[in-house]
Design a protein around this motif. Structure first.
Motif, PDB file in Angstrom:
ATOM      1  N   VAL A  44     -32.370 -13.092 -11.005  1.00 41.25           N
ATOM      2  CA  VAL A  44     -31.419 -12.034 -10.678  1.00 41.25           C
ATOM      3  C   VAL A  44     -31.459 -11.854  -9.165  1.00 41.25           C
ATOM      4  N   THR A  45     -30.298 -11.765  -8.559  1.00 42.46           N
ATOM      5  CA  THR A  45     -30.252 -11.845  -7.096  1.00 42.46           C
ATOM      6  C   THR A  45     -30.144 -10.494  -6.396  1.00 42.46           C
ATOM      7  N   SER A  46     -29.881  -9.417  -7.143  1.00 43.73           N
ATOM      8  CA  SER A  46     -29.692  -8.132  -6.478  1.00 43.73           C
ATOM      9  C   SER A  46     -30.464  -7.025  -7.185  1.00 43.73           C
ATOM     10  N   ASN A  47     -31.091  -6.170  -6.388  1.00 46.01           N
ATOM     11  CA  ASN A  47     -31.869  -5.050  -6.916  1.00 46.01           C
ATOM     12  C   ASN A  47     -30.990  -4.112  -7.746  1.00 46.01           C
ATOM     13  N   PHE A  48     -31.629  -3.412  -8.661  1.00 52.13           N
ATOM     14  CA  PHE A  48     -30.959  -2.295  -9.328  1.00 52.13           C
ATOM     15  C   PHE A  48     -32.015  -1.305  -9.800  1.00 52.13           C
ATOM     16  N   SER A  49     -31.554  -0.136 -10.151  1.00 56.45           N
ATOM     17  CA  SER A  49     -32.478   0.871 -10.672  1.00 56.45           C
ATOM     18  C   SER A  49     -32.044   1.288 -12.065  1.00 56.45           C
ATOM     19  N   ILE A  55     -28.520  -7.270 -18.540  1.00 54.62           N
ATOM     20  CA  ILE A  55     -28.314  -7.583 -17.128  1.00 54.62           C
ATOM     21  C   ILE A  55     -27.097  -8.488 -17.080  1.00 54.62           C
ATOM     22  N   ASN A  58     -25.100 -10.987 -11.402  1.00 58.30           N
ATOM     23  CA  ASN A  58     -26.054 -11.405 -10.361  1.00 58.30           C
ATOM     24  C   ASN A  58     -27.128 -12.363 -10.867  1.00 58.30           C
ATOM     25  N   TYR A 102     -40.138  -2.146  -8.759  1.00 56.72           N
ATOM     26  CA  TYR A 102     -40.324  -1.418  -7.511  1.00 56.72           C
ATOM     27  C   TYR A 102     -40.103   0.048  -7.827  1.00 56.72           C
ATOM     28  N   GLY A 173     -37.166   0.788 -10.376  1.00 57.74           N
ATOM     29  CA  GLY A 173     -36.345  -0.182  -9.668  1.00 57.74           C
ATOM     30  C   GLY A 173     -36.719  -1.598 -10.064  1.00 57.74           C
ATOM     31  N   THR A 174     -35.730  -2.431 -10.224  1.00 62.80           N
ATOM     32  CA  THR A 174     -35.971  -3.846 -10.498  1.00 62.80           C
ATOM     33  C   THR A 174     -35.676  -4.612  -9.225  1.00 62.80           C
ATOM     34  N   GLN A 175     -36.710  -5.235  -8.704  1.00 63.21           N
ATOM     35  CA  GLN A 175     -36.601  -5.901  -7.405  1.00 63.21           C
ATOM     36  C   GLN A 175     -36.218  -7.364  -7.600  1.00 63.21           C
ATOM     37  N   CYS A 176     -35.203  -7.764  -6.890  1.00 61.97           N
ATOM     38  CA  CYS A 176     -34.649  -9.104  -7.069  1.00 61.97           C
ATOM     39  C   CYS A 176     -34.454  -9.757  -5.707  1.00 61.97           C
ATOM     40  N   ASP A 177     -34.219 -11.047  -5.749  1.00 63.21           N
ATOM     41  CA  ASP A 177     -34.051 -11.771  -4.498  1.00 63.21           C
ATOM     42  C   ASP A 177     -33.213 -13.017  -4.780  1.00 63.21           C
ATOM     43  N   SER A 178     -32.309 -13.307  -3.887  1.00 58.63           N
ATOM     44  CA  SER A 178     -31.483 -14.497  -4.094  1.00 58.63           C
ATOM     45  C   SER A 178     -32.212 -15.773  -3.685  1.00 58.63           C
TER      46      SER A 178
ATOM     47  N   GLU B   9     -30.245  -2.825   0.636  1.00 58.40           N
ATOM     48  CA  GLU B   9     -30.304  -2.956  -0.819  1.00 58.40           C
ATOM     49  C   GLU B   9     -31.228  -1.902  -1.437  1.00 58.40           C
ATOM     50  N   MET B  13     -29.809   0.627  -4.359  1.00 54.70           N
ATOM     51  CA  MET B  13     -30.378   0.696  -5.705  1.00 54.70           C
ATOM     52  C   MET B  13     -30.759   2.107  -6.119  1.00 54.70           C
ATOM     53  N   ASN B  18     -28.189   1.096 -12.684  1.00 51.96           N
ATOM     54  CA  ASN B  18     -27.570  -0.089 -13.279  1.00 51.96           C
ATOM     55  C   ASN B  18     -26.982  -1.011 -12.191  1.00 51.96           C
ATOM     56  N   GLN B  19     -26.346  -2.056 -12.617  1.00 57.43           N
ATOM     57  CA  GLN B  19     -25.864  -3.092 -11.683  1.00 57.43           C
ATOM     58  C   GLN B  19     -24.445  -2.763 -11.201  1.00 57.43           C
ATOM     59  N   TYR B  21     -23.299  -2.757  -8.160  1.00 52.09           N
ATOM     60  CA  TYR B  21     -22.825  -3.494  -6.983  1.00 52.09           C
ATOM     61  C   TYR B  21     -23.240  -4.959  -7.065  1.00 52.09           C
ATOM     62  N   TRP B  23     -22.537  -8.864  -4.477  1.00 53.30           N
ATOM     63  CA  TRP B  23     -22.224  -9.353  -3.132  1.00 53.30           C
ATOM     64  C   TRP B  23     -21.239 -10.509  -3.226  1.00 53.30           C
ATOM     65  N   SER B  26     -24.447 -13.696  -1.984  1.00 53.11           N
ATOM     66  CA  SER B  26     -25.772 -13.105  -2.218  1.00 53.11           C
ATOM     67  C   SER B  26     -26.831 -13.625  -1.250  1.00 53.11           C
ATOM     68  N   LYS B  29     -26.649 -10.650   2.518  1.00 51.53           N
ATOM     69  CA  LYS B  29     -26.475  -9.296   1.989  1.00 51.53           C
ATOM     70  C   LYS B  29     -26.255  -8.291   3.115  1.00 51.53           C
TER      71      LYS B  29
END
Lengths: 193, 76
Positions: A44-49, A55, A58, A102, A173-178, B9, B13, B18-19, B21, B23, B26, B29
């Motif tokens: 998953v490439t983008s953080n979310f809470s 999911i 991303n 996170y 928070g779920t920490q993600c990175d591309s 980011e 968040m 939830n998701q 947003y 990019w 990606s 960013k």
């Protein structure tokens, strides 16, 4: 040199009890159906809470390419659309979802990671695998959480899974990175039907 | 110890759950590449993203500064 006594039971079935000596080398090129036939990793490439169940966006295949370490899927690989996953072939699969958490504050409650499996093209759940990461002391915890599922894929058309984070407060928070596997899923075929 | 929030980011968040947003790129960013997702997952289903408007760049930067200030305060 392996010696096979003449009373081997048949030309297609060897009796191990009468096999003596050393087996001859067998070329790996001659072997088929051995080893892992499908393995894939998506991140998953983008953080979310909070929750995201499934999911839905991303997702991107692992693109690791660092000093000769290059990720390459084995086999055909997985596909997904809006978080609904399709398997490349029928069989038994191990699916592991790893979340990097996170904590956005120190008041996060417990929550769940979930893998939902359906034999009805992603509609409804025929099976769910759930893990319950602990919020940690005062909920102030960063680290990884995992849910693992063994999935029987009886049809590449109708057997689907969804992966999610559920019952999560906004402080989770779920920490993600591309560019690296912070929150990711791995898919390995472990057998044929 | 949690790392110090160092990217927009981290602000995004915590502005909504939830998701909401994504990019356009990606691997880059930055605010100008920010966009809303069409769908989000809720209770195993896909529903329309309830967030219909992007926050302003100023609001995002303000939130990031707020998080950094809180982190600095908590970690000396």
């Amino acid at each position: 040199m392996a010696l096979i006594k003449t009373n081997a039971r048949s030309s297609s079935q060897l009796d191990a009890t009468i096999l003596t000596g050393n087996l001859p080398a067998i070329s790996g090129a001659s072997l088929t159906g051995v080893g892992i036939s499908e393995y894939d990793v998506w991140r998953v490439t983008s953080n979310f809470s909070g929750s995201a169940d499934p999911i839905a966006s991303n997702w991107a295949r692992d693109n690791t390419n660092s000093n000769g370490y290059v990720f390459e899927k084995i086999g055909t690989g997985m596909t997904q659309s809006s978080g609904i996953w399709t398997f490349p072939s029928t069989g038994y699969y191990e699916v592991v979802f790893t979340q990097s958490r996170y904590s956005a504050s120190a008041s996060a409650d417990d929550y769940n990671l979930i893998i939902r499996a359906s034999n009805n093209a992603g509609s409804g759940d025929d099976y769910t695998a759930i893990s319950e990461p602990n919020g940690g002391q005062d909920g102030n915890f960063d680290g990884q959480a995992i849910v693992r599922a063994f999935i029987k894929v009886s049809s590449t058309t109708t057997s689907k899974i969804k992966i999610g984070v559920v019952n999560a407060a906004s402080q989770v928070g779920t920490q993600c990175d591309s560019g690296k596997n912070m929150t990711y899923a791995s898919f390995m075929k472990i057998g044929d039907l | 110890m949690r790392k110090r929030p160092d990217h927009i980011e981290y602000a995004l968040m915590v502005m909504h759950t939830n998701q909401w947003y994504t990019w356009t790129d990606s691997s880059n960013k930055i605010y100008s590449n920010l966009k809303l997702t069409e769908k989000v997952g809720v209770d195993g289903n896909l529903v329309d993203n309830p967030i219909t408007e992007l926050p302003t760049e100023s609001a995002v930067n303000t939130k990031l500064t707020e998080l950094q200030t809180a982190w600095d305060s908590a970690n000396g």
